[in-house]
Motif scaffolding. Structure first.
Motif, PDB file in Angstrom:
ATOM      1  N   ILE A   7     -20.533  22.371 -51.942  1.00 56.25           N
ATOM      2  CA  ILE A   7     -19.186  21.267 -51.868  1.00 56.25           C
ATOM      3  C   ILE A   7     -19.882  19.805 -52.648  1.00 56.25           C
ATOM      4  CG2 ILE A   7     -19.482  20.266 -49.686  1.00 56.25           C
ATOM      5  CD1 ILE A   7     -16.132  20.882 -51.799  1.00 56.25           C
ATOM      6  N   ASN A   8     -20.987  19.524 -52.055  1.00 55.17           N
ATOM      7  CA  ASN A   8     -21.513  18.171 -52.650  1.00 55.17           C
ATOM      8  C   ASN A   8     -22.049  18.622 -54.139  1.00 55.17           C
ATOM      9  OD1 ASN A   8     -21.125  16.897 -50.321  1.00 55.17           O
ATOM     10  ND2 ASN A   8     -22.956  17.482 -49.533  1.00 55.17           N
ATOM     11  N   ASP A   9     -22.293  19.468 -54.795  1.00 50.23           N
ATOM     12  CA  ASP A   9     -22.632  20.000 -55.911  1.00 50.23           C
ATOM     13  C   ASP A   9     -21.368  19.925 -56.995  1.00 50.23           C
ATOM     14  OD1 ASP A   9     -25.451  20.478 -55.277  1.00 50.23           O
ATOM     15  OD2 ASP A   9     -24.639  22.580 -54.545  1.00 50.23           O
ATOM     16  N   ILE A  10     -20.191  19.866 -56.413  1.00 55.10           N
ATOM     17  CA  ILE A  10     -19.048  20.112 -57.494  1.00 55.10           C
ATOM     18  C   ILE A  10     -17.964  18.962 -57.398  1.00 55.10           C
ATOM     19  CG2 ILE A  10     -19.509  22.552 -57.465  1.00 55.10           C
ATOM     20  CD1 ILE A  10     -16.997  22.806 -55.842  1.00 55.10           C
ATOM     21  N   THR A  11     -18.106  18.002 -56.398  1.00 53.49           N
ATOM     22  CA  THR A  11     -16.924  17.011 -56.054  1.00 53.49           C
ATOM     23  C   THR A  11     -17.728  15.834 -55.922  1.00 53.49           C
ATOM     24  OG1 THR A  11     -17.223  17.433 -53.589  1.00 53.49           O
ATOM     25  CG2 THR A  11     -15.492  18.643 -54.696  1.00 53.49           C
ATOM     26  N   TYR A  12     -16.799  14.542 -56.050  1.00 52.75           N
ATOM     27  CA  TYR A  12     -17.146  13.161 -56.202  1.00 52.75           C
ATOM     28  C   TYR A  12     -16.806  12.525 -55.073  1.00 52.75           C
ATOM     29  CZ  TYR A  12     -18.085  14.798 -61.184  1.00 52.75           C
ATOM     30  OH  TYR A  12     -18.472  15.449 -62.087  1.00 52.75           O
ATOM     31  N   ARG A  13     -17.579  11.593 -54.501  1.00 59.98           N
ATOM     32  CA  ARG A  13     -17.379  10.754 -53.560  1.00 59.98           C
ATOM     33  C   ARG A  13     -16.060  10.009 -53.970  1.00 59.98           C
ATOM     34  NH1 ARG A  13     -20.273   6.738 -52.390  1.00 59.98           N
ATOM     35  NH2 ARG A  13     -20.101   6.625 -49.997  1.00 59.98           N
ATOM     36  N   ILE A  14     -15.016   9.576 -53.104  1.00 58.33           N
ATOM     37  CA  ILE A  14     -14.039   8.537 -53.449  1.00 58.33           C
ATOM     38  C   ILE A  14     -14.397   7.022 -53.711  1.00 58.33           C
ATOM     39  CG2 ILE A  14     -13.244   7.905 -51.165  1.00 58.33           C
ATOM     40  CD1 ILE A  14     -10.448   8.162 -52.112  1.00 58.33           C
ATOM     41  N   TYR A  15     -15.792   6.781 -52.934  1.00 56.27           N
ATOM     42  CA  TYR A  15     -16.126   5.486 -53.196  1.00 56.27           C
ATOM     43  C   TYR A  15     -16.761   4.960 -54.393  1.00 56.27           C
ATOM     44  CZ  TYR A  15     -15.420   6.053 -48.198  1.00 56.27           C
ATOM     45  OH  TYR A  15     -14.915   6.533 -46.929  1.00 56.27           O
ATOM     46  N   GLN A  16     -16.437   3.990 -55.048  1.00 52.69           N
ATOM     47  CA  GLN A  16     -17.171   3.566 -56.279  1.00 52.69           C
ATOM     48  C   GLN A  16     -18.327   2.800 -55.910  1.00 52.69           C
ATOM     49  OE1 GLN A  16     -15.909   4.136 -59.104  1.00 52.69           O
ATOM     50  NE2 GLN A  16     -13.596   3.465 -59.503  1.00 52.69           N
ATOM     51  N   ARG A  23     -15.050  -3.963 -60.303  1.00 49.59           N
ATOM     52  CA  ARG A  23     -14.063  -2.851 -60.269  1.00 49.59           C
ATOM     53  C   ARG A  23     -13.385  -2.441 -58.960  1.00 49.59           C
ATOM     54  NH1 ARG A  23     -17.557   2.226 -62.350  1.00 49.59           N
ATOM     55  NH2 ARG A  23     -19.151   2.468 -60.386  1.00 49.59           N
ATOM     56  N   GLU A  24     -12.160  -1.686 -58.978  1.00 50.94           N
ATOM     57  CA  GLU A  24     -11.756  -1.457 -57.661  1.00 50.94           C
ATOM     58  C   GLU A  24     -12.660  -0.541 -56.911  1.00 50.94           C
ATOM     59  OE1 GLU A  24      -8.130  -0.045 -59.523  1.00 50.94           O
ATOM     60  OE2 GLU A  24      -6.931  -1.468 -59.066  1.00 50.94           O
ATOM     61  N   PRO A  25     -12.419  -0.619 -55.588  1.00 49.46           N
ATOM     62  CA  PRO A  25     -13.370  -0.070 -54.633  1.00 49.46           C
ATOM     63  C   PRO A  25     -13.512   1.509 -54.543  1.00 49.46           C
ATOM     64  CG  PRO A  25     -11.900  -1.073 -53.124  1.00 49.46           C
ATOM     65  CD  PRO A  25     -11.506  -1.595 -54.681  1.00 49.46           C
ATOM     66  N   TYR A  26     -12.149   2.172 -55.001  1.00 49.82           N
ATOM     67  CA  TYR A  26     -12.085   3.576 -54.669  1.00 49.82           C
ATOM     68  C   TYR A  26     -11.602   4.149 -55.978  1.00 49.82           C
ATOM     69  CZ  TYR A  26     -11.963   1.575 -50.053  1.00 49.82           C
ATOM     70  OH  TYR A  26     -12.354   0.863 -48.812  1.00 49.82           O
ATOM     71  N   LYS A  27     -11.989   5.345 -56.280  1.00 52.26           N
ATOM     72  CA  LYS A  27     -11.515   6.352 -57.276  1.00 52.26           C
ATOM     73  C   LYS A  27     -10.204   6.628 -57.034  1.00 52.26           C
ATOM     74  CE  LYS A  27     -16.404   8.112 -58.194  1.00 52.26           C
ATOM     75  NZ  LYS A  27     -16.915   7.770 -57.072  1.00 52.26           N
ATOM     76  N   ASN A  28      -9.620   6.513 -58.147  1.00 53.47           N
ATOM     77  CA  ASN A  28      -8.048   6.810 -57.930  1.00 53.47           C
ATOM     78  C   ASN A  28      -7.685   8.312 -58.756  1.00 53.47           C
ATOM     79  OD1 ASN A  28      -8.214   6.242 -60.750  1.00 53.47           O
ATOM     80  ND2 ASN A  28      -6.329   4.644 -60.572  1.00 53.47           N
ATOM     81  N   TRP A  29      -8.552   8.963 -58.869  1.00 53.66           N
ATOM     82  CA  TRP A  29      -8.700  10.379 -59.381  1.00 53.66           C
ATOM     83  C   TRP A  29      -9.434  11.416 -58.657  1.00 53.66           C
ATOM     84  CZ3 TRP A  29     -13.576  11.818 -60.859  1.00 53.66           C
ATOM     85  CH2 TRP A  29     -14.639  10.661 -61.152  1.00 53.66           C
ATOM     86  N   VAL A  30      -9.451  12.750 -58.780  1.00 56.38           N
ATOM     87  CA  VAL A  30      -9.937  13.779 -58.401  1.00 56.38           C
ATOM     88  C   VAL A  30     -10.561  14.499 -59.462  1.00 56.38           C
ATOM     89  CG1 VAL A  30      -9.969  15.865 -57.056  1.00 56.38           C
ATOM     90  CG2 VAL A  30      -8.427  13.864 -56.023  1.00 56.38           C
TER      91      VAL A  30
END
Length: 240
Positions: A63-72, A79-86
């Motif tokens: 899972i950690n190889d294919i997804t991104y943390r929400i935290y910028q 910039r804003e602190p959280y990613k607003n995309w998946v």
């Protein structure tokens, strides 16, 4: 036990996050986010397993190889602190490797939904290696493009003219203008909401596997013959 959130809940959460992208709001909705993350991770693993049946180079990923943390990363950016995309990116040796792969992008607030397959790295060494492969295997690349019906080449940041050493007679001459090598297909919210999402994604990605394999042959050549550094870098969100 509460039921796992669904795609509508994920879309609504990221819409709300876009309008409230600051720490107090996120902290107040942290439990909701953790439930959404559970659904997102489950979807990512299910999709990975489906694509592993098409491309054996994806085996061994987690899972950690294919997804991104929400935290910028806020250390060097205002910039804003959280990613607003998946984003879900599946590539040989993981998302931080230099290899081509398969990507799903979900950005609900602005309705930006797409899938893409290929190499998204503005890297001179990799571009040179792909162009050399194009010189000798242009027909193979042309066949991949014919097979990928319904997909489009992403021409973003492409050169306006052919490089001086590019063969104008090549069946894929225009590909020499590219700086990254992506096939893209736009999708919409209904695509995500209908039953059978993973099967639908698998079917859509299937005709792009040969394209990804060709690109990764060029990456392997750069690593093996030119000593290209394979140490993980940062795979950036695809901007469209």
């Amino acid at each position: 036990m509460k039921p796992m959130p669904s795609m509508p809940a994920l879309l609504e959460f990221y819409r709300q996050l876009t309008e409230n992208n600051y720490k107090p709001w996120f902290d107040a909705h942290k439990q909701q986010y953790l439930q959404i993350k559970q659904f997102k991770d489950s979807l990512a693993i299910e999709l990975l397993k489906a694509l592993q049946t098409l491309d054996e180079d994806l085996k061994g990923l987690g899972i950690n190889d294919i997804t991104y943390r929400i935290y910028q990363d806020m250390r060097f950016h205002d910039r804003e602190p959280y990613k607003n995309w998946v984003g879900i990116y599946m590539a040989k040796k993981g998302k931080k490797s230099p290899y081509a792969g398969y990507y799903l992008h979900i950005e609900p607030y602005i309705g930006n939904f797409f899938i893409c397959a290929g190499l998204y790295r503005d890297d001179k060494t990799l571009t040179k290696s792909v162009r050399e492969d194009l010189m000798y295997s242009g027909e193979d690349f042309a066949a991949c493009l014919r097979d990928a019906e319904g997909w489009e080449i992403d021409w973003d940041r492409a050169l306006k003219k052919l490089p001086a050493d590019a063969p104008a007679s090549s069946p894929v001459a225009d590909l020499f203008r590219l700086k990254h090598y992506l096939l893209v297909k736009n999708i919409d919210e209904s695509y995500l909401l209908k039953d059978g999402l993973v099967d639908r994604l698998k079917a859509d990605f299937a005709p792009t596997v040969a394209w990804v394999k060709l690109l990764n042959r060029a990456v392997d050549y750069a690593i093996e013959e030119w000593g290209y550094n394979i140490d993980p870098g940062t795979h950036h969100k695809v901007e469209r």
